[in-house]
Design a protein around this motif. Structure first.
Motif, PDB file in Angstrom:
ATOM      1  N   SER A   1       0.834  -1.205   0.000  1.00 28.89           N
ATOM      2  CA  SER A   1       0.000   0.000   0.000  1.00 28.89           C
ATOM      3  C   SER A   1       0.866   1.252   0.000  1.00 28.89           C
ATOM      4  O   SER A   1       1.982   1.264   0.510  1.00 28.89           O
ATOM      5  N   THR A   2       0.333   2.293  -0.593  1.00 33.09           N
ATOM      6  CA  THR A   2       1.011   3.593  -0.613  1.00 33.09           C
ATOM      7  C   THR A   2      -0.047   4.637  -0.930  1.00 33.09           C
ATOM      8  O   THR A   2      -1.067   4.319  -1.523  1.00 33.09           O
ATOM      9  N   HIS A   3       0.171   5.912  -0.487  1.00 28.43           N
ATOM     10  CA  HIS A   3      -0.725   6.893  -1.074  1.00 28.43           C
ATOM     11  C   HIS A   3      -0.015   7.727  -2.128  1.00 28.43           C
ATOM     12  O   HIS A   3      -0.527   8.740  -2.565  1.00 28.43           O
ATOM     13  N   ASP A   4       1.131   7.239  -2.557  1.00 26.08           N
ATOM     14  CA  ASP A   4       1.923   7.934  -3.569  1.00 26.08           C
ATOM     15  C   ASP A   4       1.850   7.145  -4.887  1.00 26.08           C
ATOM     16  O   ASP A   4       2.380   6.039  -4.998  1.00 26.08           O
ATOM     17  N   ARG A   5       1.214   7.743  -5.878  1.00 25.47           N
ATOM     18  CA  ARG A   5       1.024   7.028  -7.149  1.00 25.47           C
ATOM     19  C   ARG A   5       2.340   6.777  -7.868  1.00 25.47           C
ATOM     20  O   ARG A   5       2.484   5.777  -8.571  1.00 25.47           O
ATOM     21  N   ARG A   6       3.293   7.682  -7.706  1.00 23.29           N
ATOM     22  CA  ARG A   6       4.598   7.454  -8.355  1.00 23.29           C
ATOM     23  C   ARG A   6       5.283   6.236  -7.739  1.00 23.29           C
ATOM     24  O   ARG A   6       5.877   5.420  -8.448  1.00 23.29           O
ATOM     25  N   GLU A   7       5.206   6.122  -6.411  1.00 20.79           N
ATOM     26  CA  GLU A   7       5.786   4.944  -5.759  1.00 20.79           C
ATOM     27  C   GLU A   7       5.131   3.675  -6.278  1.00 20.79           C
ATOM     28  O   GLU A   7       5.794   2.675  -6.506  1.00 20.79           O
ATOM     29  N   ALA A   8       3.810   3.755  -6.449  1.00 27.23           N
ATOM     30  CA  ALA A   8       3.085   2.586  -6.951  1.00 27.23           C
ATOM     31  C   ALA A   8       3.628   2.167  -8.312  1.00 27.23           C
ATOM     32  O   ALA A   8       3.891   0.986  -8.562  1.00 27.23           O
ATOM     33  N   LEU A   9       3.835   3.149  -9.175  1.00 29.51           N
ATOM     34  CA  LEU A   9       4.326   2.835 -10.518  1.00 29.51           C
ATOM     35  C   LEU A   9       5.764   2.332 -10.487  1.00 29.51           C
ATOM     36  O   LEU A   9       6.179   1.545 -11.338  1.00 29.51           O
ATOM     37  N   ALA A  10       6.543   2.799  -9.507  1.00 31.73           N
ATOM     38  CA  ALA A  10       7.938   2.379  -9.415  1.00 31.73           C
ATOM     39  C   ALA A  10       8.070   0.970  -8.835  1.00 31.73           C
ATOM     40  O   ALA A  10       9.093   0.313  -9.026  1.00 31.73           O
ATOM     41  N   LEU A  11       7.050   0.503  -8.136  1.00 35.49           N
ATOM     42  CA  LEU A  11       7.164  -0.773  -7.422  1.00 35.49           C
ATOM     43  C   LEU A  11       6.383  -1.924  -8.052  1.00 35.49           C
ATOM     44  O   LEU A  11       6.769  -3.078  -7.907  1.00 35.49           O
ATOM     45  N   ALA A  12       5.267  -1.612  -8.703  1.00 33.88           N
ATOM     46  CA  ALA A  12       4.278  -2.681  -8.918  1.00 33.88           C
ATOM     47  C   ALA A  12       4.012  -2.990 -10.386  1.00 33.88           C
ATOM     48  O   ALA A  12       4.191  -2.155 -11.267  1.00 33.88           O
ATOM     49  N   ASP A  13       3.556  -4.224 -10.610  1.00 30.58           N
ATOM     50  CA  ASP A  13       3.109  -4.643 -11.941  1.00 30.58           C
ATOM     51  C   ASP A  13       1.697  -4.146 -12.214  1.00 30.58           C
ATOM     52  O   ASP A  13       1.256  -4.099 -13.352  1.00 30.58           O
ATOM     53  N   ARG A  14       1.010  -3.798 -11.155  1.00 28.87           N
ATOM     54  CA  ARG A  14      -0.413  -3.503 -11.265  1.00 28.87           C
ATOM     55  C   ARG A  14      -0.778  -2.528 -10.157  1.00 28.87           C
ATOM     56  O   ARG A  14      -0.223  -2.609  -9.064  1.00 28.87           O
ATOM     57  N   VAL A  15      -1.681  -1.615 -10.450  1.00 25.61           N
ATOM     58  CA  VAL A  15      -2.066  -0.611  -9.462  1.00 25.61           C
ATOM     59  C   VAL A  15      -3.558  -0.741  -9.162  1.00 25.61           C
ATOM     60  O   VAL A  15      -4.408  -0.524 -10.038  1.00 25.61           O
ATOM     61  N   LEU A  16      -3.873  -1.129  -7.944  1.00 28.43           N
ATOM     62  CA  LEU A  16      -5.262  -1.210  -7.483  1.00 28.43           C
ATOM     63  C   LEU A  16      -5.577   0.059  -6.708  1.00 28.43           C
ATOM     64  O   LEU A  16      -4.751   0.511  -5.908  1.00 28.43           O
TER      65      LEU A  16
END
Ligand code: ATP
Ligand code: MG
Length: 229
Positions: free
Chosen positions: A174-189
């Motif tokens: 989990s994160t509330h930072d969308r950039r972090e999400a894109l840097a870490l994950a294959d998929r963003v829920l």
């Protein structure tokens, strides 16, 4: 076989619905980021998935093997050293392995210190080492990068990616930072509303190599989340 299957109908605290219908599966080895505003229910959802969340309507199918969760606050035992904390979970492999894991996290020199003597970022890394000690097939991370300075967050992110590359664990972060999400994950829920439900489920436009490049992350963020934030 899936890495994780989640079919939650409802989770309430004292009668107040916090989570509504939330259904998704992760393939083995898949990494998903869970984003959404503060208070939407990310930690609640992660705890349910990890099996710590108490009663709820619905079901969670976890992969064979161990599940490990790193909580939003590190939750290390204050009266034990970092190495003793890492060696604590049953099946963690004892003190030698704890020291090796801490060294991998850049904490070789801090292994014999108590949590209060080290920074929040170091406590986070120790909590991650403790989670990895049981070699989980499913790793759940609640805001692993929050309230770290930019350098600390970047270092932790690189470490996380290296650990996921090495272990092949299915991961939900989990994160509330969308950039972090894109840097870490294959998929963003994305979670939204109250009671919360999935308001977005996007594959990352970046492959695992591309997302190491901050400019590629920035460009993907602009394309996907044009409204900013
Ligand atoms: N044990 C609890 N008892 C009662 N209400 C709770 C409990 N845990 C969470 N809540 C409520 O559930 C909602 C969701 O909380 P949660 O901590 O899951 O949000 P979050 O998305 O993780 O927020 P943040 O980004 O700030 O960490 C909040 O309104 C919170 O007050
Ligand atoms: Mg939370």
């Amino acid at each position: 076989m899936s890495g994780l299957s989640v079919a939650i109908r409802r989770k309430a605290f004292s009668g107040a619905g916090v989570l509504g219908e939330i259904v998704f599966t992760l393939a083995p080895g898949e990494r998903a980021a869970l984003i959404g505003p503060s208070g939407v229910g990310k930690s609640t959802l992660l705890s349910l998935i990890a099996g710590f969340g108490g009663e709820f309507d619905g079901r969670v199918g976890r992969p064979p093997g161990r599940v490990a969760m790193v909580f939003q606050t590190p939750r290390l035992l204050p009266w034990r050293t970092l190495a003793e904390n890492v060696a604590l979970p049953p099946g963690s492999g004892g003190m030698d392995r704890a020291r090796a894991l801490l060294a991998e996290m850049g904490l070789a020199d801090a292994a014999d210190l108590h949590p209060e003597r080290v920074s929040l970022g170091m406590q986070r890394r120790a909590a991650l080492a403790r989670a990895l000690a049981v070699e989980p097939s499913l790793l759940i991370l609640d805001e692993p990068l929050v309230s770290l300075d930019p350098e600390g967050a970047a270092a932790m992110r690189r470490l996380l990616v290296a650990v996921l590359d090495r272990t092949g664990a299915t991961a939900l972060i989990s994160t509330h930072d969308r950039r972090e999400a894109l840097a870490l994950a294959d998929r963003v829920l994305e979670l939204g509303g109250r009671p919360a439900r999935l308001t977005g489920d996007r594959p990352s436009p970046l492959d695992r190599k591309a997302r190491r490049d901050p400019e590629a992350v920035e460009a993907a963020h602009r394309r996907l989340f044009a409204e900013g934030g």
